[in-house]
Scaffold this active site. Structure first.
Site, PDB file in Angstrom:
ATOM      1  N   ALA A  63      26.921 -48.862 -61.586  1.00 49.37           N
ATOM      2  CA  ALA A  63      25.553 -48.328 -61.690  1.00 49.37           C
ATOM      3  C   ALA A  63      24.728 -49.224 -62.604  1.00 49.37           C
ATOM      4  O   ALA A  63      25.273 -49.910 -63.471  1.00 49.37           O
ATOM      5  CB  ALA A  63      25.602 -46.921 -62.266  1.00 49.37           C
ATOM      6  N   GLY A 104      30.622 -47.404 -60.994  1.00 46.74           N
ATOM      7  CA  GLY A 104      30.129 -46.885 -59.725  1.00 46.74           C
ATOM      8  C   GLY A 104      30.588 -47.722 -58.535  1.00 46.74           C
ATOM      9  O   GLY A 104      30.719 -47.202 -57.420  1.00 46.74           O
ATOM     10  N   GLU A 107      33.884 -46.499 -57.716  1.00 53.19           N
ATOM     11  CA  GLU A 107      33.720 -45.139 -57.168  1.00 53.19           C
ATOM     12  C   GLU A 107      33.294 -45.206 -55.703  1.00 53.19           C
ATOM     13  O   GLU A 107      33.809 -44.473 -54.856  1.00 53.19           O
ATOM     14  CB  GLU A 107      32.683 -44.365 -57.993  1.00 53.19           C
ATOM     15  CG  GLU A 107      33.174 -44.077 -59.403  1.00 53.19           C
ATOM     16  CD  GLU A 107      32.155 -43.297 -60.215  1.00 53.19           C
ATOM     17  OE1 GLU A 107      31.107 -43.880 -60.561  1.00 53.19           O
ATOM     18  OE2 GLU A 107      32.386 -42.110 -60.490  1.00 53.19           O
ATOM     19  N   GLU A 127      33.463 -46.345 -67.738  1.00 52.52           N
ATOM     20  CA  GLU A 127      32.385 -45.451 -68.180  1.00 52.52           C
ATOM     21  C   GLU A 127      32.622 -44.878 -69.566  1.00 52.52           C
ATOM     22  O   GLU A 127      31.693 -44.697 -70.353  1.00 52.52           O
ATOM     23  CB  GLU A 127      32.221 -44.301 -67.177  1.00 52.52           C
ATOM     24  CG  GLU A 127      31.447 -44.674 -65.915  1.00 52.52           C
ATOM     25  CD  GLU A 127      32.316 -45.260 -64.815  1.00 52.52           C
ATOM     26  OE1 GLU A 127      33.458 -45.695 -65.117  1.00 52.52           O
ATOM     27  OE2 GLU A 127      31.875 -45.293 -63.659  1.00 52.52           O
TER      28      GLU A 127
HETATM   29  N1  3HC Z   1      23.920 -52.349 -65.408  1.00 56.52           N
HETATM   30  C1  3HC Z   1      22.900 -53.091 -65.862  1.00 56.52           C
HETATM   31  N2  3HC Z   1      23.044 -54.335 -66.364  1.00 56.52           N
HETATM   32  C2  3HC Z   1      24.281 -54.832 -66.403  1.00 56.52           C
HETATM   33  C3  3HC Z   1      25.401 -54.101 -65.965  1.00 56.52           C
HETATM   34  C4  3HC Z   1      25.188 -52.817 -65.437  1.00 56.52           C
HETATM   35  N3  3HC Z   1      26.185 -52.062 -64.961  1.00 56.52           N
HETATM   36  N4  3HC Z   1      26.500 -54.853 -66.149  1.00 56.52           N
HETATM   37  C5  3HC Z   1      26.082 -56.014 -66.680  1.00 56.52           C
HETATM   38  N5  3HC Z   1      24.744 -56.003 -66.834  1.00 56.52           N
HETATM   39  C6  3HC Z   1      23.900 -57.098 -67.326  1.00 56.52           C
HETATM   40  C7  3HC Z   1      24.205 -57.490 -68.751  1.00 56.52           C
HETATM   41  O1  3HC Z   1      23.470 -56.712 -69.654  1.00 56.52           O
HETATM   42  C8  3HC Z   1      23.797 -58.926 -68.767  1.00 56.52           C
HETATM   43  O2  3HC Z   1      22.390 -58.947 -68.857  1.00 56.52           O
HETATM   44  P1  3HC Z   1      21.636 -60.146 -69.601  1.00 56.52           P
HETATM   45  O3  3HC Z   1      22.030 -61.395 -68.880  1.00 56.52           O
HETATM   46  O4  3HC Z   1      20.209 -59.777 -69.503  1.00 56.52           O
HETATM   47  O5  3HC Z   1      22.167 -60.102 -70.997  1.00 56.52           O
HETATM   48  C9  3HC Z   1      24.178 -59.416 -67.378  1.00 56.52           C
HETATM   49  O6  3HC Z   1      24.239 -58.246 -66.568  1.00 56.52           O
HETATM   50  C10 3HC Z   1      25.492 -60.145 -67.305  1.00 56.52           C
HETATM   51  O7  3HC Z   1      26.481 -59.325 -67.919  1.00 56.52           O
HETATM   52  P2  3HC Z   1      27.725 -59.946 -68.708  1.00 56.52           P
HETATM   53  O8  3HC Z   1      27.235 -60.969 -69.652  1.00 56.52           O
HETATM   54  O9  3HC Z   1      28.510 -58.809 -69.237  1.00 56.52           O
HETATM   55  O10 3HC Z   1      28.482 -60.668 -67.503  1.00 56.52           O
HETATM   56  P3  3HC Z   1      30.034 -60.972 -67.313  1.00 56.52           P
HETATM   57  O11 3HC Z   1      30.092 -61.815 -66.109  1.00 56.52           O
HETATM   58  O12 3HC Z   1      30.616 -61.443 -68.591  1.00 56.52           O
HETATM   59  O13 3HC Z   1      30.701 -59.555 -67.013  1.00 56.52           O
HETATM   60  C11 3HC Z   1      30.907 -57.373 -65.985  1.00 56.52           C
HETATM   61  C12 3HC Z   1      30.428 -58.849 -65.833  1.00 56.52           C
HETATM   62  C13 3HC Z   1      32.420 -57.331 -66.098  1.00 56.52           C
HETATM   63  C14 3HC Z   1      30.449 -56.596 -64.769  1.00 56.52           C
HETATM   64  C15 3HC Z   1      30.298 -56.788 -67.282  1.00 56.52           C
HETATM   65  O14 3HC Z   1      28.907 -57.043 -67.270  1.00 56.52           O
HETATM   66  C16 3HC Z   1      30.474 -55.322 -67.456  1.00 56.52           C
HETATM   67  O15 3HC Z   1      31.510 -54.892 -67.909  1.00 56.52           O
HETATM   68  N6  3HC Z   1      29.427 -54.533 -67.123  1.00 56.52           N
HETATM   69  C17 3HC Z   1      29.408 -53.129 -67.339  1.00 56.52           C
HETATM   70  C18 3HC Z   1      30.305 -52.409 -66.398  1.00 56.52           C
HETATM   71  C19 3HC Z   1      30.184 -50.935 -66.566  1.00 56.52           C
HETATM   72  O16 3HC Z   1      30.330 -50.365 -67.622  1.00 56.52           O
HETATM   73  N7  3HC Z   1      29.909 -50.263 -65.447  1.00 56.52           N
HETATM   74  C20 3HC Z   1      29.850 -48.871 -65.423  1.00 56.52           C
HETATM   75  C21 3HC Z   1      28.446 -48.508 -65.318  1.00 56.52           C
HETATM   76  S1  3HC Z   1      28.310 -46.785 -65.396  1.00 56.52           S
HETATM   77  C22 3HC Z   1      28.485 -46.292 -63.810  1.00 56.52           C
HETATM   78  O17 3HC Z   1      28.788 -47.027 -62.926  1.00 56.52           O
HETATM   79  C23 3HC Z   1      28.068 -44.832 -63.718  1.00 56.52           C
HETATM   80  C24 3HC Z   1      28.665 -44.089 -62.625  1.00 56.52           C
HETATM   81  O18 3HC Z   1      29.932 -43.601 -62.982  1.00 56.52           O
HETATM   82  C25 3HC Z   1      27.755 -42.933 -62.254  1.00 56.52           C
END
Ligand code: 3HC
Ligand code: NAI
Length: 703
Positions: A63, A104, A107, A127
């Site tokens: 997400a 997500g 998921e 999450e």
């Molecule tokens: N949403 C919005 N922005 C995101 C994002 C996300 N899910 N994941 C990464 N970004 C952004 C970062 O803030 C960063 O932005 P910037 O360049 O402006 O600083 C850019 O994307 C690149 O991110 P990373 O530097 O972390 O890139 P990597 O290649 O090192 O890692 C990744 C990629 C493994 C996907 C890592 O970004 C990550 O772990 N992201 C978060 C994953 C996460 O927690 N997802 C769960 C979201 S909650 C969800 O899905 C809710 C659902 O259950 C309803």
């Protein structure tokens, strides 16, 4: 259709490709695009199946976190709606996963009817690290695929796993070395040809039926997680959702998950944890350094000094696969250093943290050296000798003579002026501070100190090194103690004053522990060794104004030969073989005598007073450092405190925490403390200004 989705066909299969760089997050437009493409496939009789994949280096990061608590996040189709429609889709849908598929994204994949992953793909539900539960069916579908125990481990741990492990668990159907989209298309064609209704995860009951017979697994898990989850809400919420998956029909479990998600995403903890996520990424953005700034590849490194820090730093390079020389002045020092390194690795092997092969590989990358010949062909030198300016200058003079042009000359000094060190070379632009924290091979924080002459290329290379060594780098300016140790000063000082005024070390430590730190200041000092601070205070004694309040207690403890845990006595006493601090009546008596000597009438001190006296002054000084420009942004300070000193991540770091309280209140209390206790607690100009204007650090940094 949005250009965040690419849509093509492969024979009778519709291929939907997420194309929302950098991480293909499921923003409102992406969700709408996927749904529109699915509807197109539904309407086209020539198409028998769908494949969903991601463009670029990953499937998707889940997400869009920036849409949390915004109208865009709920815009239809929201993620749960899209996922339900995907699972209900009458034609088979196959997820083709590569790189990363988390949150997500996993998921959605679990709601697809089949999942194929490229070898090495990382899958997970992180999450919990954002203070939420998976909110789009993850807690309900995962137990149906892998069983409750594995789901607890993966969802509460938030830990990603590799495709190979996921296959073994039953989370995915296939791992391929070949092109994953080709494999997914082939599988989609095959299942479509076989006919029959698509396989829907929500209808898989075997695993949850079996788990229903073992309700004890949840209680056992709650007990097991208690230490790690201390103070956190979302890990417990995750357990409840998985329990619901096992005990309730799918639709009811899903509704329970949704309710829990909504409660969590609006919580203060989740907001703090989201702040922490973005703060860590923001810290990698530094004025003057762009993607175009060239960096020097680090193929060989050298570390000068094989003491506490030098050995740890050497291990950091070896762990990252970089050949490194460790340099000492005499053979016995060198032997001692190598023995320390070998012993630390061997300890890791013994505890099962690394394999013997991995240890051997690391050891083979380390070359012990006497003399400076080894630095001639390295790309980076990190100096970690005694904290002595003339010695450091002498060493940098030598490095200047011997090192290749463009090599990075770094110092690990914790207190000395890097600009002065840089001036002892003919190339101050190549000099930078790499301030590791002890133990350097364990602690993630790395302060990258930008001197007045440090070039953008040197800084960019230093930041790159931080990433290679898997550190959390934060760029700071030159100042005594830089940002981390500089801010530690008022925290320690006020905790000592509180003890003089009537609190006890154990009361202060309890309040700070209950706030969420791993331990309080007195236990921390005992762990680190009291001699370090003692030496620093002795060096600063000559310049300390006589009118300034000073607590002599810590010095007296050192004079008694009590240096903390290593001597089994410091602020506390320790039984043989134990790290548990035990309050010592001798210290209590000594503190009381010291209060009396200084004419301080001891009084009852409340826990709340302890909390604000310990933490507000460091926030105040943080504001001062922002004014000075030593710290670039409040969130950098937050990152430093979370990674350097264990500031509870669910409070988001000191500056974020202060914003939540309101700077007006923080300033009001600081002003009161200033009036009671004098100039050490004077509110800084920036704190005063922001408080008066009704603003926060968050909106100051956004300027
Ligand atoms: N949403 C919005 N922005 C995101 C994002 C996300 N899910 N994941 C990464 N970004 C952004 C970062 O803030 C960063 O932005 P910037 O360049 O402006 O600083 C850019 O994307 C690149 O991110 P990373 O530097 O972390 O890139 P990597 O290649 O090192 O890692 C990744 C990629 C493994 C996907 C890592 O970004 C990550 O772990 N992201 C978060 C994953 C996460 O927690 N997802 C769960 C979201 S909650 C969800 O899905 C809710 C659902 O259950 C309803
Ligand atoms: P240490 O005393 O454990 O080690 C210093 C080592 O340098 C000794 O082994 C000594 O033999 C060696 N050395 C001295 N002169 C040398 C020379 N000319 N060439 C090669 N080796 C030489 O000191 P420690 O604690 O490792 O500190 C090193 C540096 O790191 C200092 O600048 C200190 O301020 C800084 N630092 C220390 C931290 C800590 O927690 N100990 C944390 C962060 C930085």
């Amino acid at each position: 259709m949005t250009d965040l989705i690419q849509y093509t066909t492969r024979g009778a299969v519709g291929l939907i490709t997420l194309a929302n760089p950098p991480v293909n997050a499921f923003s409102a437009a992406v969700r709408a695009g996927v749904l529109e493409a699915l509807e197109g496939i539904m309407a086209d009789d020539a198409l028998t199946a769908a494949v969903i994949t991601g463009s670029g280096k990953l499937f998707s990061g889940g997400a869009d976190i920036r849409e949390f608590n915004t109208p865009a996040g709920m815009q239809s189709p929201n993620l749960p709606e899209l996922i339900e429609k995907t699972e209900a889709f009458p034609k088979p849908v196959v997820a083709a996963l590569h790189g990363t598929a988390v949150g997500g994204a996993l998921e959605l994949s679990m709601a697809c009817h089949h999942r194929v992953a490229a070898a090495g793909t990382r899958l997970g539900l992180p999450e919990v690290t954002l203070g939420i539960v998976p909110g789009a069916g993850g807690t309900q579908r995962m137990p149906r695929l892998v069983g409750a125990e594995a789901a607890l481990d993966l969802i509460v741990g938030g830990r990603p796993i590799k495709a190979e492990e996921a296959l073994e668990l039953g989370l995915i159907d296939e791992v391929v070395e070949s092109d994953v989209v080709d494999a997914a298309v082939a599988l989609a064609e095959k299942v479509a040809a076989e006919g029959g209704p698509p396989r829907r995860t929500s209808e898989l009951e075997d695993r949850v039926t079996a788990d229903r017979e073992r309700p004890e697994i949840f209680e056992e898990f709650r007990k097991k997680m208690a230490r790690k989850a201390r103070g956190l809400e979302s890990p417990y919420a995750c357990v409840e959702c998985i329990e619901a998956a096992v005990n309730k029909p799918f639709a009811e479990g899903l509704a329970f998950e949704r309710e829990t998600f909504v409660r969590c995403v609006e919580s203060a903890q989740s907001k703090a944890l989201q702040h922490a996520f973005f703060a860590e990424r923001e810290s990698g953005k530094v004025p003057g350094v762009t993607k175009e700034t060239s960096t020097r590849p680090i193929e060989r490194a050298a570390v000068i000094g094989g003491g506490t820090m030098g050995t740890g730093i050497t291990m950091c390079f070896a762990n990252a696969g970089i050949p490194v020389s460790i340099i000492e002045v005499a053979q016995d020092g060198l032997d001692r250093a190598m023995k320390t390194i070998e012993g630390t690795y061997a300890g890791g092997v013994k505890r099962g943290r690394m394999s013997q092969d991995a240890m051997d590989a690391c050891m083979s990358l380390i070359t012990p050296s006497l003399g400076y010949d080894a630095v001639a062909d390295v790309d980076l030198v990190v100096e970690a000798v005694f904290e002595d300016m003339s010695l450091k200058k002498e060493i940098f003079g030598k490095l200047d003579e011997i090192c290749a042009e463009g090599a990075i000359l770094a110092t690990n000094t914790s207190t000395l002026d890097i600009n002065e060190i840089a001036r002892s070379t003919s190339r101050p632009e190549s000099v930078v501070g790499l301030h590791f924290f002890s133990p350097a091979n364990v602690m993630r924080l790395l302060e990258i100190v930008r001197g007045e002459a440090t070039s953008p290329e040197t800084l960019a290379t230093a930041m790159q090194i931080g990433k290679t060594l898997r550190k959390q780098g934060v760029v700071v300016g030159v100042r005594n103690g830089f940002v981390a140790n500089g801010m530690m000063l008022p925290y320690i000082r006020e905790s000592e004053f509180l003890v003089e005024e009537g609190a006890t070390p154990e009361q202060v430590d309890r309040v700070i522990f209950e706030f969420g730190f791993p331990m309080g200041p007195f236990q921390t000092m005992d762990m680190a060794g009291l001699d370090v601070g003692w030496r620093i205070r002795q060096a600063a004694a000559a310049t300390r104004p006589e009118s300034e309040r000073y607590s002599p207690v810590a010095d007296r403890i050192c004079e008694m030969g009590r240096m903390g845990l290593k001597t089994k006595a410091g602020w506390y006493v320790y039984e043989e073989g134990s790290r548990t601090p035990v309050p010592d009546p001798e210290i209590a008596a000594m503190i009381e005598a010291s209060s009396a000597e200084q004419g301080i009438e001891r009084r009852e001190i409340s826990d709340q007073e302890i909390l604000v006296r310990c933490l507000y002054p460091l926030v105040n000084l943080g504001a001062g450092m922002l004014e000075e420009g030593v710290a670039l942004r409040p969130s950098d300070i937050d990152v430093i405190w979370m990674h350097g000193f264990g500031f509870p991540r669910y409070h988001g770091g000191p500056m974020f925490w202060a914003d939540q309280i309101g700077l007006g209140e923080v300033h009001r209390v600081m002003q009161e403390l200033y009036e009671q206790h004098g100039e050490l607690l004077q509110p800084t100009a920036l704190l005063t200004q922001l408080a008066q204007e009704g603003r926060s650090f968050g909106d100051w940094s956004a300027e």
